[in-house]
Design an enzyme around this catalytic site. Structure first.
Site, PDB file in Angstrom:
ATOM      1  N   GLU A  51       0.828  -1.216   0.000  1.00 22.33           N
ATOM      2  CA  GLU A  51       0.000   0.000   0.000  1.00 22.33           C
ATOM      3  C   GLU A  51       0.855   1.255   0.000  1.00 22.33           C
ATOM      4  O   GLU A  51       2.093   1.196   0.045  1.00 22.33           O
ATOM      5  CB  GLU A  51      -0.956  -0.062   1.198  1.00 22.33           C
ATOM      6  CG  GLU A  51      -1.914  -1.237   1.073  1.00 22.33           C
ATOM      7  CD  GLU A  51      -2.973  -1.305   2.153  1.00 22.33           C
ATOM      8  OE1 GLU A  51      -2.855  -0.604   3.176  1.00 22.33           O
ATOM      9  OE2 GLU A  51      -3.922  -2.086   1.968  1.00 22.33           O
ATOM     10  N   ASN A  52       0.168   2.382  -0.072  1.00 22.83           N
ATOM     11  CA  ASN A  52       0.837   3.668  -0.207  1.00 22.83           C
ATOM     12  C   ASN A  52      -0.013   4.715   0.491  1.00 22.83           C
ATOM     13  O   ASN A  52      -1.253   4.615   0.474  1.00 22.83           O
ATOM     14  CB  ASN A  52       0.953   3.983  -1.708  1.00 22.83           C
ATOM     15  CG  ASN A  52       1.916   5.098  -1.996  1.00 22.83           C
ATOM     16  OD1 ASN A  52       1.667   6.254  -1.666  1.00 22.83           O
ATOM     17  ND2 ASN A  52       3.016   4.755  -2.603  1.00 22.83           N
ATOM     18  N   TYR A  55      -3.484   6.518  -1.296  1.00 19.35           N
ATOM     19  CA  TYR A  55      -4.178   5.216  -1.298  1.00 19.35           C
ATOM     20  C   TYR A  55      -4.330   4.526  -2.659  1.00 19.35           C
ATOM     21  O   TYR A  55      -4.091   3.325  -2.763  1.00 19.35           O
ATOM     22  CB  TYR A  55      -5.569   5.350  -0.658  1.00 19.35           C
ATOM     23  CG  TYR A  55      -5.569   5.703   0.812  1.00 19.35           C
ATOM     24  CD1 TYR A  55      -4.411   5.661   1.592  1.00 19.35           C
ATOM     25  CD2 TYR A  55      -6.758   6.091   1.438  1.00 19.35           C
ATOM     26  CE1 TYR A  55      -4.433   6.003   2.941  1.00 19.35           C
ATOM     27  CE2 TYR A  55      -6.787   6.424   2.789  1.00 19.35           C
ATOM     28  CZ  TYR A  55      -5.617   6.375   3.540  1.00 19.35           C
ATOM     29  OH  TYR A  55      -5.642   6.704   4.864  1.00 19.35           O
ATOM     30  N   GLU A  62      -1.725 -10.061  -6.193  1.00 17.34           N
ATOM     31  CA  GLU A  62      -1.708 -10.775  -7.475  1.00 17.34           C
ATOM     32  C   GLU A  62      -0.880 -10.009  -8.496  1.00 17.34           C
ATOM     33  O   GLU A  62      -0.133 -10.593  -9.289  1.00 17.34           O
ATOM     34  CB  GLU A  62      -3.134 -10.950  -8.020  1.00 17.34           C
ATOM     35  CG  GLU A  62      -4.066 -11.735  -7.120  1.00 17.34           C
ATOM     36  CD  GLU A  62      -4.864 -10.856  -6.164  1.00 17.34           C
ATOM     37  OE1 GLU A  62      -4.301  -9.882  -5.634  1.00 17.34           O
ATOM     38  OE2 GLU A  62      -6.046 -11.161  -5.942  1.00 17.34           O
TER      39      GLU A  62
HETATM   40  N1  THU Z   1      -6.065  -6.678  -2.238  1.00 17.23           N
HETATM   41  C1  THU Z   1      -5.220  -7.552  -2.844  1.00 17.23           C
HETATM   42  O1  THU Z   1      -3.990  -7.454  -2.699  1.00 17.23           O
HETATM   43  N2  THU Z   1      -5.758  -8.538  -3.596  1.00 17.23           N
HETATM   44  C2  THU Z   1      -7.083  -8.789  -3.725  1.00 17.23           C
HETATM   45  O2  THU Z   1      -7.459  -9.750  -4.362  1.00 17.23           O
HETATM   46  C3  THU Z   1      -8.052  -7.907  -3.077  1.00 17.23           C
HETATM   47  C4  THU Z   1      -7.497  -6.726  -2.383  1.00 17.23           C
HETATM   48  C5  THU Z   1      -5.490  -5.646  -1.386  1.00 17.23           C
HETATM   49  C6  THU Z   1      -5.560  -4.245  -1.874  1.00 17.23           C
HETATM   50  C7  THU Z   1      -5.453  -3.454  -0.596  1.00 17.23           C
HETATM   51  O3  THU Z   1      -4.073  -3.326  -0.249  1.00 17.23           O
HETATM   52  C8  THU Z   1      -6.119  -4.348   0.442  1.00 17.23           C
HETATM   53  O4  THU Z   1      -6.149  -5.646  -0.136  1.00 17.23           O
HETATM   54  C9  THU Z   1      -7.514  -3.907   0.817  1.00 17.23           C
HETATM   55  O5  THU Z   1      -8.293  -3.694  -0.300  1.00 17.23           O
END
Ligand code: THU
Length: 139
Positions: A51-52, A55, A62
């Site tokens: 994350e950052n 946002y 993935e």
């Molecule tokens: N996120 C993923 O990394 N993969 C997913 O399949 C769904 C959501 C992450 C994005 C964000 O960092 C956090 O989960 C909450 O949305």
């Protein structure tokens, strides 16, 4: 094949996804995600969400795994395991479905597991993103 009859995710991909999830950088959502894919040549490649403070600039687990796969010189994978938090299946977001679409055949397998390693959902790529737009549409 969907949830009730979910075939089990392979142990090696489960372990790689869980290890990747432990590395997630998710101080804003606190929602840690790991992903691990198996390339057509048998490599296991993992990613975690990053994350950052700005946002929308965060990167999904993935997406990280797919970028690492391309960097390693591969562009096809047959299966991917995704793990989020708890027993609500962490299904890939829309953007990740499209990224998965780019590098898989329609019969590739997407496993969603919980953080104890239990398989919650097993989907083909066609089930994950039906009627998808892909490279063939550009020809
Ligand atoms: N996120 C993923 O990394 N993969 C997913 O399949 C769904 C959501 C992450 C994005 C964000 O960092 C956090 O989960 C909450 O949305």
């Amino acid at each position: 094949m969907t949830s009730q009859t979910a075939s089990q995710a392979p142990r090696d991909l489960i372990d790689a996804a869980l290890a990747a999830r432990d590395k997630a950088y998710a101080p804003y959502s606190k929602f840690h995600v790991g992903a691990a894919l198996r390339t057509e040549n048998g490599q296991i490649i993992a990613g975690c969400n990053v994350e950052n403070a700005a946002y929308p600039e965060g990167v999904c687990a993935e997406a990280g795994a797919i970028s690492a796969m391309v960097l390693s010189g591969e562009t096809r994978f047959d299966e991917i395991v995704v793990v989020g938090l708890g027993d609500v299946a962490c299904t890939p977001c829309g953007g990740c479905r499209q990224k998965i679409r780019e590098f898989t055949e329609s019969d590739a397998t997407i496993y969603i597991i919980n953080d104890a390693g239990k398989t919650l959902l097993t989907l083909s790529r066609e089930e994950l993103i039906p009627h998808s737009f892909g490279p063939e549409n550009l020809k």
